[in-house]
Design an enzyme around this catalytic site. Structure first.
Site, mmCIF file in Angstrom:
data_model
loop_
_atom_site.group_PDB
_atom_site.id
_atom_site.type_symbol
_atom_site.label_atom_id
_atom_site.label_comp_id
_atom_site.label_asym_id
_atom_site.label_seq_id
_atom_site.Cartn_x
_atom_site.Cartn_y
_atom_site.Cartn_z
ATOM 1 N N HIS A 126 28.997 -17.565 8.071
ATOM 2 C CA HIS A 126 28.250 -17.076 7.239
ATOM 3 C C HIS A 126 26.865 -16.480 7.413
ATOM 4 O O HIS A 126 26.510 -15.234 6.697
ATOM 5 C CB HIS A 126 28.015 -17.757 5.894
ATOM 6 C CG HIS A 126 28.259 -17.144 4.550
ATOM 7 N ND1 HIS A 126 29.067 -16.338 4.052
ATOM 8 C CD2 HIS A 126 27.198 -17.252 3.669
ATOM 9 C CE1 HIS A 126 28.743 -16.215 2.759
ATOM 10 N NE2 HIS A 126 27.697 -16.521 2.762
ATOM 11 N N ASP A 131 33.161 -18.397 9.102
ATOM 12 C CA ASP A 131 32.636 -18.329 7.788
ATOM 13 C C ASP A 131 33.048 -19.604 7.090
ATOM 14 O O ASP A 131 34.207 -19.676 6.468
ATOM 15 C CB ASP A 131 32.484 -17.216 7.181
ATOM 16 C CG ASP A 131 31.587 -17.179 6.157
ATOM 17 O OD1 ASP A 131 31.060 -18.032 5.500
ATOM 18 O OD2 ASP A 131 31.351 -15.848 5.820
ATOM 19 N N SER A 184 27.908 -11.719 0.580
ATOM 20 C CA SER A 184 28.383 -13.115 0.091
ATOM 21 C C SER A 184 28.846 -12.652 -1.607
ATOM 22 O O SER A 184 29.636 -11.974 -1.772
ATOM 23 C CB SER A 184 27.454 -14.257 0.084
ATOM 24 O OG SER A 184 28.019 -15.438 0.017
#
Length: 688
Positions: A660, A625, A540
């Site tokens: 995610h 995501d 991330s």
């Protein structure tokens, strides 16, 4: 294992030049078209990348399978949580052998009572490629349960309500929520937060009456500021419903007596730019952790519940420059404070009557300690957790009266695990500006500092999020094969306090990247490893870190894993329709202002890919995501492939069913780890 194949032809994304102009600066994005999620060509390209990864890594398939089996074998499959008691019931989460998902249960009054199954997520997940039970809330009279589910992996949860006497699921169905909700004290009113359909910003709080249609729900609060998110919960004392609004640097709360769900919420303390505060209720006071008046590392104050504005706040624990107050937990007779000093977690206990003030003792420098789930306000026992890089997680009950502790459970690591075979320590690297950067490292005993050890260097470094040194049974598969695992506590996190975070954001963001690089150079200079054996990993915002260090110092790393990486910083932060963008101006800066645009562009990985050698790289992403859109890593790998001047491996794996957080099953996620570890170990095998 045989050698990674470099003779295969990698997928090549077509180029469609798009001009992106801002502040008189024109960027050409040849792969902008990949953001068309519904475009069949986009899906075809992602599938080609997956197929290429599969072929390149085919020689490791058996090894991946053995890694998966090895990691899974360490996990106790028929496991259950330590029970906790709340309003007359013991709550337990358990897993059954061979099952991917948890079963949530409760027992009335005693642990010998019959088990009542609240949710069997294995049944709920049948026929779905993704399933997550977000949270649940029990009504005050214990007869109803509101629960939230996500079946897409975009963190858009549906709320439903179940009758715990009949197990009937009511017709009430509330879509597109944040995944949490809370009951008023009347057992009939539920408060929840909805998301904007496009940006997914949580911006509306609603009041829902059971057995009514969600379209008739009453909007009780709308957060108009697009840089803020809102949420709703109930105080531990159960007296107040609380609506919170927060941005990266500013907070605001509204309160309402939970006995009066149709009343008007009242502002606790109106928002003031850069004033962050949290509130907890006790007797006739609120306790406020806040950073007002220059208290960078926060202080604790209190105020009467009838006089909540800031002018009435009185000191309980004054500001200390070297101690960060992270959180508090209130019991009827004791106040517990989570503190951090010199990077280390401390748990402080203070009796309300002033008779006691002390810390729980912890040994070492590579541990994590935290206050656990303590829903019982009247309890004389505090539950907390402890683990370290070499010690599995323990759940511990501490008795305030007897000062005794009981280890209720230590994570069971199956197989031949022996914690005495591993060692850990904290190292300090000197950054280029003179700051000392702490690193927590773990390894199997017996390593020699000869520059030949494989090292996996990990960091995050954003949002003030601290990556504490914690135990991982999965990580043993690397340690047992000679890897040293290093967690770098770089600026942008809050390991060394709030200023450590402030010095790694906005116009100081470059410190995050150079800290990581300087830690790498330290590990090489001290002969923990060398450039041939050093690997980097981050996800991330940590994927942004990976992209930047690859541009700045690619020669330092033999391999890099970038998970769900945030790499197209400028374009994303200029698009206020993308989830998270507007709420993150206080983290990265607002590129609509030229000084932030220029600074952001100077480090944005996608904008700074150049014709040079790059390390072997594995990139992972998820089609659904909502945090980092799949097209960022897709565009990034296309540009890397176009410009890189080496024959190193460049792979991307897209989970076409997840977002995610990756796969939803507890074992399915291990397959992703097995791929990552096989990638690293295969590269290392080539070096031998």
């Amino acid at each position: 294992m045989t050698k990674l194949r470099t003779d295969l032809v990698a997928p090549k994304a077509k180029k469609i030049a798009k001009e992106l102009e801002k502040h008189g600066d024109v960027r050409i994005d040849n792969y902008y078209w990949l953001n068309e999620r519904e475009n069949g060509e986009v899906i075809a390209y992602l599938n080609k990348e997956n197929a290429y990864t599969k072929v390149v890594m085919k020689h490791t398939e058996n090894f991946q399978k053995s890694l998966f089996d090895e990691m899974k074998a360490r996990i106790k499959e028929d496991d259950e949580s330590v029970p906790y008691k709340y309003r007359g019931y013991w709550y337990i989460t358990r897993f059954e052998k061979g099952q991917d998902y948890p079963i949530y249960t409760r027992k009335k009054e005693t642990l010998e009572a019959d088990e009542e199954i609240l949710f069997n997520c294995n049944e709920m997940a049948k026929g779905l490629t993704y399933f997550k039970l977000g949270s649940f809330a029990i009504s005050p009279d214990n007869t109803k349960i509101a629960f939230t589910t996500d079946t897409v992996s975009r963190r858009q949860y549906t709320i439903q309500i179940k009758d715990l006497k009949t197990n009937e699921v009511f017709s009430d169905k509330i879509e597109n929520t944040t995944g949490s909700c809370t009951w008023a004290n009347d057992n009939e009113t539920l408060f929840y937060t909805k998301k904007d359909e496009v940006t997914l910003r949580s911006d509306k709080v609603y009041n829902h009456k059971i057995f009514t249609d969600a379209k008739d729900d009453v909007l009780v609060y709308f957060e108009a500021d697009e840089t803020f998110n809102t949420f709703v919960y109930k105080s531990k004392s159960r007296k107040y419903l609380i609506i919170g609004s927060s941005s990266t640097t500013t907070s605001e709360y509204r309160i309402l007596n939970a006995d009066n769900p149709n009343g008007e919420f009242v502002v606790f303390q109106e928002r003031v730019r850069d004033l962050e505060y949290n509130i907890a209720h006790y007797q006739d006071h609120f306790y406020i952790v806040n950073n007002g008046d220059g208290a960078t590392n926060f202080k604790l104050q209190k105020t009467l519940e009838t006089q909540t504005s800031r002018v009435n706040w009185q000191n309980v624990l004054p500001y200390r420059t070297d101690v960060l107050i992270e959180d508090i937990e209130i019991f009827s007779e004791y106040l517990v404070i989570n503190e951090r000093e010199n990077g280390l977690n401390n748990i402080r206990i203070i009796a309300w009557n002033g008779s006691e003030d002390y810390y729980l003792p912890f040994d070492g420098e590579t541990y994590t300690a935290y206050v656990g789930n303590n829903p019982d306000f009247e309890s004389n026992v505090m539950r907390y957790g402890f683990n370290s890089l070499t010690n599995p997680s323990s759940v511990i009950d501490y008795n305030f009266k007897t000062k005794s502790k009981t280890i209720l459970k230590e994570q069971e690591v199956l197989g031949d695990f022996d914690k005495t075979k591993y060692d850990s320590k904290r190292l300090w690297a000197t950054a280029r500006d003179g700051e000392k950067i702490p690193m927590s490292i773990v390894y199997k005993k017996g390593i020699e500092l000869n520059g030949k050890n494989p090292v996996l260097q990990y960091a995050y470094g954003s949002y003030g999020s601290t990556i504490d040194p914690s135990f991982s049974s999965v990580r043993l598969s690397l340690l047992d094969r000679g890897f040293i695992h290093v967690i770098c506590h770089i600026r942008g996190g809050e390991y060394l306090g709030r200023e450590w975070y402030e010095d790694g954001k906005m116009l100081q963001k470059m410190n995050t990247f150079t800290d990581f690089i300087d830690c790498s150079k330290f590990l090489i200079e001290e002969e923990y490893t060398s450039e041939k054996h050093l690997y980097a990993m981050g996800g991330s915002a940590g994927g942004l870190l990976m992209g930047t260090i690859m541009n700045l110092n690619p020669e330092l790393y033999n391999g890099v894993i970038a998970a769900v990486p945030f790499v197209d910083v400028v374009t994303t932060m200029l698009d206020n329709t993308i989830p998270l963008t507007t709420g993150e101006y206080d983290e990265w800066g607002n590129p609509n202002e030229k000084k932030y645009y220029d600074y952001m562009k100077s480090y944005s990985p996608y904008d700074n890919v150049v014709a040079q050698d790059y390390p072997n790289t594995l990139i992972t992403t998820g089609l659904h995501d909502s945090q980092v859109q799949y097209w960022e890593p897709a565009k990034w790998i296309a540009k890397l492939r176009e410009l890189k001047t080496d024959n190193n491996i460049m792979l991307m794996q897209t989970d076409m069913t997840a977002g995610h957080g990756g796969a939803s099953g507890r074992f399915e996620a291990l397959k992703d780890v097995a791929l990552e570890y096989a990638f690293l170990l295969d590269l290392e095998n080539i070096n031998k």
